[in-house]
Design a protein around this motif. Structure first.
Motif, PDB file in Angstrom:
ATOM      1  N   GLN A 182       0.850  -1.190   0.000  1.00 31.33           N
ATOM      2  CA  GLN A 182       0.000   0.000   0.000  1.00 31.33           C
ATOM      3  C   GLN A 182       0.878   1.228   0.000  1.00 31.33           C
ATOM      4  N   ILE A 212       0.413   4.304   0.690  1.00 26.83           N
ATOM      5  CA  ILE A 212       0.395   5.249   1.799  1.00 26.83           C
ATOM      6  C   ILE A 212       1.153   4.704   3.000  1.00 26.83           C
ATOM      7  N   MET A 272       7.745  14.842   3.003  1.00 33.23           N
ATOM      8  CA  MET A 272       6.808  13.760   3.297  1.00 33.23           C
ATOM      9  C   MET A 272       5.374  14.244   3.354  1.00 33.23           C
ATOM     10  N   VAL A 273       5.182  15.454   3.895  1.00 29.85           N
ATOM     11  CA  VAL A 273       3.810  15.980   3.927  1.00 29.85           C
ATOM     12  C   VAL A 273       3.290  16.122   2.511  1.00 29.85           C
ATOM     13  N   LEU A 274       4.161  16.633   1.629  1.00 32.27           N
ATOM     14  CA  LEU A 274       3.727  16.772   0.236  1.00 32.27           C
ATOM     15  C   LEU A 274       3.488  15.401  -0.395  1.00 32.27           C
ATOM     16  N   ILE A 302       2.524  12.611   1.134  1.00 36.22           N
ATOM     17  CA  ILE A 302       1.262  12.053   1.611  1.00 36.22           C
ATOM     18  C   ILE A 302       0.096  12.823   1.006  1.00 36.22           C
ATOM     19  N   PHE A 303       0.266  14.120   0.938  1.00 36.61           N
ATOM     20  CA  PHE A 303      -0.777  14.969   0.361  1.00 36.61           C
ATOM     21  C   PHE A 303      -1.056  14.554  -1.084  1.00 36.61           C
ATOM     22  N   LEU A 328      -2.775  11.189  -1.252  1.00 33.69           N
ATOM     23  CA  LEU A 328      -4.203  11.271  -0.928  1.00 33.69           C
ATOM     24  C   LEU A 328      -5.003  11.789  -2.112  1.00 33.69           C
ATOM     25  N   LEU A 329      -4.367  12.650  -2.925  1.00 36.12           N
ATOM     26  CA  LEU A 329      -5.096  13.211  -4.058  1.00 36.12           C
ATOM     27  C   LEU A 329      -5.294  12.187  -5.171  1.00 36.12           C
ATOM     28  N   PRO A 363      -5.657   5.368  -2.573  1.00 37.67           N
ATOM     29  CA  PRO A 363      -4.285   5.110  -2.134  1.00 37.67           C
ATOM     30  C   PRO A 363      -4.163   3.857  -1.289  1.00 37.67           C
ATOM     31  N   GLY A 364      -5.244   3.343  -0.745  1.00 39.02           N
ATOM     32  CA  GLY A 364      -5.124   2.200   0.148  1.00 39.02           C
ATOM     33  C   GLY A 364      -5.092   0.864  -0.583  1.00 39.02           C
TER      34      GLY A 364
END
Lengths: 187, 167, 372, 542
Positions: free
Chosen positions: B26, B28, B66-68, B70-71, B74-75, B79-80
């Motif tokens: 996965q 994410i 990393m924030v970007l 994950i962001f 998510l978009l 993602p799962g």
């Protein structure tokens, strides 16, 4: 250990009208006996729980407005620690059902109730939610919420005044204060 | 001794989560494991006394990139969802790349292992000195590369805006 | 000079005494014991401050809204948040189907860890500073940026559309406003020439940074307060958990103590922002001192430094609550427009102005060296 | 009127015209659409405002009554009546293409009476679950609870609608999808903090932007109209309070007036004064709550508490008058139940300046706040045409420049004698609606000011018979509540109970326009627009 009178700050025990349910409940507890340490701890836990009942508002009709009046400046139920109304059922401790429940809504209220985290309580506000009220003969109205989910406190009225809602919430506090968390054998 | 204990803990964390990051199906979760790797690396810097590098590692990699990541994940769609295993050809290619990378790392480590003593003995560089080195024009000072990179980044931003506007 | 006078109520004596009593032990054990002690103290302070803040917010909110606020549990309702804590600790943690359990459980810890790590860097008083890096300001910006990962993961792993929207909003908001907050702090770094909190505070003995850099500092202060607000998801910037739109935003699916973590972290982040602002702009734990007024300074010094710190922070927190309870909520595009169209450009110009001020010697300490 | 009659006869030759309380035209089911279209396109006096669409079980046949009016002069009324040819499979042509407001009303008629409307693009049952057995408002409805048991099983929501369309002169039954296949849909409601009740909006989002809204209702449908058919007129009164509970007294006033008009009961003047004063107080309290709820929707919790604080003063006056707070049970057929108490005038006169002062405070606190302006100006725009087509009345309709105040155009009770201004704005956005409410509070205070010192002495209630029977006929009454135009329709067959009773709910129109004005707005604005429309859900669901 003998159970003391349930104490609600600022109101004497006698001021609450006869509440057979609670009295039976006390008798039941007395019969089963309470461990001293667990009893004291339970008292602390119940003190915490009863003073921090965060409501989830399930407002379907008129009673919701009276609930809002209870929350607002004049009646202000934040005094008792009910202030943190949570919109997510996961975080709420009690559900206040304000208003009529109809067929289409019945699955949803059950679902919201199931989503709540233990310990959870249900306060039912107003004649419609208690029994169907003036609409009991209707084809689309559920005659009382207790046919779907268990109810702890009934607050009658159409709609109940904020004072009676507060009274009902204090009755709930009294009930919570008698609960056994650690001393309960079934758990 | 305390340093060694902490080092081994960090090393185990880095190793475990690196493997998890590439094996997880996965995307994410992979990203989250990578985040742990980056944080543990920051811990290594702290252990060495490189405070500045530690803070930059967290700010830029863990907090920024990393924030970007994950962001962005998510978009994307779902993602799962488990990723399908790739074709055998690709797996072989990936295996060769991995071995190559490992060999390269081993090479670097082998050639530098003797110099570890002198590298560690260097104290933390003060931010002031770092700033002067970055923005100085003298010998061993890096104003020109610094500016070149900033122009490159500017070009990237402009390009990204252009692509975004087209949609 | 004046700081050398004995100050009976200061707490730095405690740490010194601890140092001397432990010096007999071998290094490893000394460090271990000190680390554990400091950790315990920090966590306790963290929890206690959270409790106080929750109570304070409720009371102050009630004051704004013509209500009483909690007044039944303990004297004036002082024990209200204790009751809440007991309740929330014993609340069921719901296991939800169809979520990524690992990420779901990990997310609240990110939030709390980030805020505890930032919390550790705050100077509460003289000698009451757990982590004093030479790059303190950078450390604070770096570590506080980790919290957002908790929000993003929470939003995604809850498998709930409201949570997801909340998390996306939060992500966009945080990434944007972190820039402004960082730049505002950098402006002051330019002014003081150091990133170390202890040094920064010592330099503000007679002239707080907010006055020292006058125009530029003021602007930086305002920007920092605004973007700090936005970073903590409070005030008019509480879009990620906009109650009227998204029920409870990214933490909709969390119950019990997991929700408690978010609740706690929210209040603590508010405190941290106020604390950092105090340290950087308002002289931290330094008492009000005037050059040359020895007697006055001495009197001020008798008030312990942590009292100064907490009262300055308290004022900022009150300000934050005031803003929060007065303004309606922004919309996401207004929020981003505020950052990218106004705050960031102003900030960039502001840094340049500050550099000019410092280079040309126009700061107050340079202009009136005799006064400050 | 003569011109209209001629126009009707020119269009449909076999139309039956009756001169009753209102001009009534009966046509066959296939001619109705043509007639409605002609009347709507009539340049001189366009009948473009569909006030009420009422499905009626007339015994042998199922029919529909349309009360239409003109937007230029809403006191002009015409009733169109039609009957479906077949009771087993009743079909009537839709008028949704002429009046958008008919859409939800036709779906309601389908759910409750089983009348299907040809060419209506969406023929799902409005209030009831799609698997409901029987049509409750039909006289032969089987109320056996075993047919429709209470289910606690959650059902999947199916976004496919059956419909019946006319293609090349032939009727074709088909289905249509409400949403596109890959839409990102979130459910706002039914249990949601800011839907003002239990409304359910299925919302398709593109990022933060709303692509489409689908309205589901019926989560508080109590079947009031059916219940009323078995109750005497005085017994029905209390249901009106529970429709739009914020205008409880005004709704009740409407039903009382309808019964009084039909039964020719003269209401004493003192009662009229008390009724109007109470109505206006109720209007203020409703607008205050609307203001409070809207600010809360925009995220200003403190403002919400302030609105509730002022409202409490009005409730106190109600409480002293008759013991009720929200629902006051004041109006009865023939007058009012309780006389005013001794200090009533004094209390009301003390309230007026207090409220005026607070209005200024609201202005300072919220009306000019930068964020609030950004959240309201230019958001949720309604043009005048849309407003009329969707029959949006009340402060929301008047914010789009449509003069639609029944108190002005068809003065009832003593509104003809008092001086007040109809608040009209032309911007048509959230802010105009917001300001309209605050201005109407001011106007209501002005009305009360004129009346409070002149309450005449006398009886408070006319003598009525113990059992009130209305003569045979159809009776309409329109009245202005805080949300808009409230209407009562009674079809009496000479019994002590009504044959058919229908309430026009202003909130239904307010909700029906939501999908239109929220399209392409942000999700946050959807909540804000909902606040500015100020609908009350039990009023819609009845």
């Amino acid at each position: 250990m003998e159970l003391k009178n349930v104490k609600i700050k600022g109101i004497a025990n006698e001021d609450f009208n006869d509440n057979e349910y609670l009295e039976d409940y006390i008798k039941q507890i007395e019969a089963s006996g309470v461990n001293l340490v667990f009893g004291k701890l339970d008292e602390l836990i119940n003190w915490g729980r009863s003073n921090s009942l965060w409501p989830l508002i399930y407002a379907t009709s008129c009673c919701g407005i009276e609930f809002m009046a209870t929350a607002a400046a004049h009646n202000d139920f934040s005094r008792f620690g009910y202030e943190v109304t949570r919109n997510s059922p996961r975080q709420a401790d009690m559900m206040i059902v304000c208003g009529t429940l109809v067929h289409k809504m019945a699955p949803l209220i059950k679902r919201v109730y199931d989503q709540m985290a233990e310990p959870k309580y249900v306060v039912v506000m107003g004649a419609c939610a208690i029994s169907g009220g003036p609409f009991i003969n209707s084809y689309h109205v559920v005659p009382g919420i207790d046919t779907i989910i268990p109810v702890d406190v009934y607050v009658p009225g159409c709609p109940p005044r904020p004072e009676s809602l507060l009274y009902g919430l204090m009755q709930l506090q009294r009930k919570v204060k008698l609960e056994k968390f650690l001393g309960n054998k079934q758990r | 001794m305390a340093q060694q204990v902490i080092f081994f803990i960090l090393a185990i964390i880095i190793a475990t989560f690196s493997i998890l990051a590439v094996t997880s199906k996965q995307i994410i979760r992979s990203a989250t494991y990578l985040l742990f790797v980056l944080l543990a690396t920051a811990g290594l810097y702290l252990l060495l006394g490189y405070n500045y590098l530690f803070a930059v590692q967290i700010a830029v990699y863990a907090g920024g990139v990393m924030v970007l990541f994950i962001f962005a994940i998510l978009l994307t769609n779902r993602p799962g969802e488990n990723i399908k295993t790739e074709l055998p050809v690709r797996r072989i290619a990936a295996g060769i790349t991995v071995i190559g990378g490992l060999a390269f790392c081993a090479h670097i480590i082998y050639w530098n292992i003797k110099r570890v003593g002198e590298l560690v003995s260097q104290a933390d560089i003060s931010p002031v000195k770092l700033g002067h080195t970055m923005l100085g024009t003298g010998k061993y000072e890096y104003l020109l590369p610094f500016e070149v990179i900033s122009i490159l980044l500017l070009a990237c931003i402009v390009g990204a805006i252009m692509i975004a506007r087209k949609r | 000079m004046i700081l050398n006078y004995s100050q009976p109520l200061e707490l730095d004596g405690v740490s010194k005494a601890l140092d001397t009593s432990l010096s007999a032990l071998p290094d490893f054990w000394r460090i271990l014991i000190e680390c554990v002690l400091v950790g315990v103290v920090i966590l306790t302070t963290y929890a206690v401050i959270a409790l106080i803040l929750i109570y304070a917010e409720r009371k102050i909110t009630a004051f704004f809204q013509a209500r009483y606020g909690p007044n039944r549990v303990g004297k004036w309702g002082l024990l209200q948040s204790v009751a809440d804590t007991i309740k929330i600790l014993l609340k069921e943690i719901i296991r939800i189907n169809n979520v990524d359990r690992f990420l779901f459980f990990a997310a609240p810890f990110f939030m709390v860890c980030a805020s505890v790590m930032t919390f550790g860097a705050i100077a509460f008083g003289k000698g009451l500073l757990a982590v004093d890096f030479n790059i303190g300001v950078l450390y604070v910006t770096a570590v506080s940026s980790l919290g957002i990962i908790g929000v993003l993961l929470a939003g995604w792993s809850s498998n709930n559309k409201y949570s997801m929207i909340g998390a996306m909003r939060s992500g966009a908001q945080f990434v944007s406003y972190e820039l402004s907050a960082g730049f505002a702090l950098m402006t002051i770094v330019v002014l003081t020439g150091t990133m170390q909190f202890s040094e920064m505070i010592e330099k503000q003995q007679y002239c707080w940074n907010i006055f020292n850099g006058h125009i530029s500092s003021m602007i930086a202060f305002v920007i920092y307060i605004i973007s700090g607000h936005a970073e903590t998801n409070r005030g008019p910037f509480d879009l990620p958990e906009a109650e009227s739109e998204l029920t409870a935003g990214y933490h909709t699916e969390y119950s019990g103590i997991q929700f408690g973590f978010y609740y706690l972290a929210e209040y603590l982040n508010m405190f941290i922002i106020a604390g950092i602002a105090t340290t950087v702009f308002l002289g931290g734990y330094m008492p009000i001192q005037v050059h040359g007024w020895e007697g006055f300074n001495q009197v001020m010094n008798y008030i312990p430094s942590y009292v100064w710190f907490f009262s300055k922070t308290g004022v900022l927190i009150f300000l934050s609550l005031w803003v929060r309870w007065s303004f309606p909520r922004l919309r996401i595009d207004q929020l981003l427009a505020l950052e990218w169209k106004y705050l960031l450009p102003i900030n960039l110009v502001n840094i340049v102005v500050m550099v000019i001020l410092v280079l040309t010697g126009l700061t107050l300490t340079d202009l009136f060296p005799s006064l400050f | 009127m003569e011109k209209i009659k001629k126009l009707i006869l020119d269009t449909v030759k076999d139309a039956v015209i009756e001169e009753k309380q209102i001009l009534t035209v009966t046509v066959s089911w296939d001619k109705l659409h043509l007639l409605a279209k002609t009347l709507k396109d009539n340049a001189e006096l366009p009948f473009d405002f569909l006030v009420m669409l009422t499905g009626v079980d007339r015994g042998e046949t199922l029919g529909v009554n349309y009360l239409i009016s003109s937007s230029t002069d809403i006191s002009v009324e015409v009733i169109l009546k039609t009957d479906a040819a077949d009771r087993e499979n009743p079909l009537i042509y839709t008028v949704t293409d002429l009046y958008e407001t008919a859409h939800l009303n036709e779906r309601e008629a389908f759910a409750l009476l089983g009348i299907r409307f040809i060419n209506n693009p969406d023929m799902r049952r409005f209030f009831l679950n799609s698997d409901w057995t029987g049509f409750p408002l039909r006289k032969d409805y089987d109320p056996n609870p075993e047919l429709n048991p209470v289910s606690i099983e959650s059902k999947e929501i199916i976004d496919i609608t059956p419909r019946i369309m006319e293609v090349d002169g032939k009727l074709v039954e088909d289905t249509a999808n409400i949403f596109e296949a890959d839409d990102y849909i979130i459910n706002i409601g039914p249990q949601h903090p800011s839907t003002h009740g239990v409304m359910h909006f299925r919302t398709a989002l593109d990022g933060e932007i709303i692509k489409k809204i689908d309205v589901h209702s019926g989560y508080i449908h109590r079947g009031i109209e059916k219940l009323s058919e078995n109750l005497t007129y005085p017994q029905i009164l209390h249901f009106t309070d529970r429709l739009d509970y914020l205008s409880a007294n005004i709704n009740r006033h409407g039903l009382c007036m309808c019964v009084e008009k039909a039964g020719e009961i003269e209401v004493p003047e003192r009662a009229q004064y008390i009724r109007v004063i109470m109505d206006e107080l109720q209007r203020i309290s409703s607008h205050l709550l609307a203001w409070a709820a809207m600010t809360n929707d925009l995220g200003a919790t403190t403002a919400f508490i302030y609105g509730m604080r002022e409202r409490e003063h009005i409730l106190e006056i109600f409480d002293k008058t008759c013991g009720g707070r929200l629902i006051i049970n004041q109006n009865v057929i023939g007058g009012v139940m309780f006389d005013i108490y001794n200090e009533f005038q004094q209390d009301v006169k003390a309230f007026i300046p207090y409220m005026r002062e607070k209005l200024k405070e609201y202005d300072r606190f919220f009306s000019h706040n930068v964020i609030a302006l950004g959240r309201m100006i230019g958001i949720g725009n309604m043009t005048k045409e849309e407003t009329i087509s969707y029959a949006v009345t009340g402060p929301a309709g008047r914010a789009s420049g449509w003069s639609c105040d029944i108190r002005k155009h068809q003065p009832y009770s003593i509104y003809g004698q008092v001086d007040f201004k109809e608040v009209i704005r032309t911007e048509g956005d959230s802010y105009a609606r917001y300001l309209n409410r605050l201005d109407e509070i001011e106007e209501s205070l002005h009305i009360i000011e004129q009346l409070i010192d002149n309450i005449p002495a006398g009886e408070i209630c006319a003598k009525t018979k113990a059992i009130i029977k209305l003569p045979v006929g159809e009776f309409y009454q329109r009245i202005e509540t805080a949300k808009g135009e409230f209407g009562v329709f009674i079809e009496s067959r000479g019994e002590k109970q009504p044959w058919r009773l229908k309430f026009r709910s202003p909130s239904m129109a307010l909700v029906s326009i939501m999908p239109l004005i929220c399209k392409d707005e942000k999700l946050s604005d959807f909540i804000g627009i909902g606040g500015s429309m100020d609908y009350v859900i039990p009023d819609i669901d009845r």
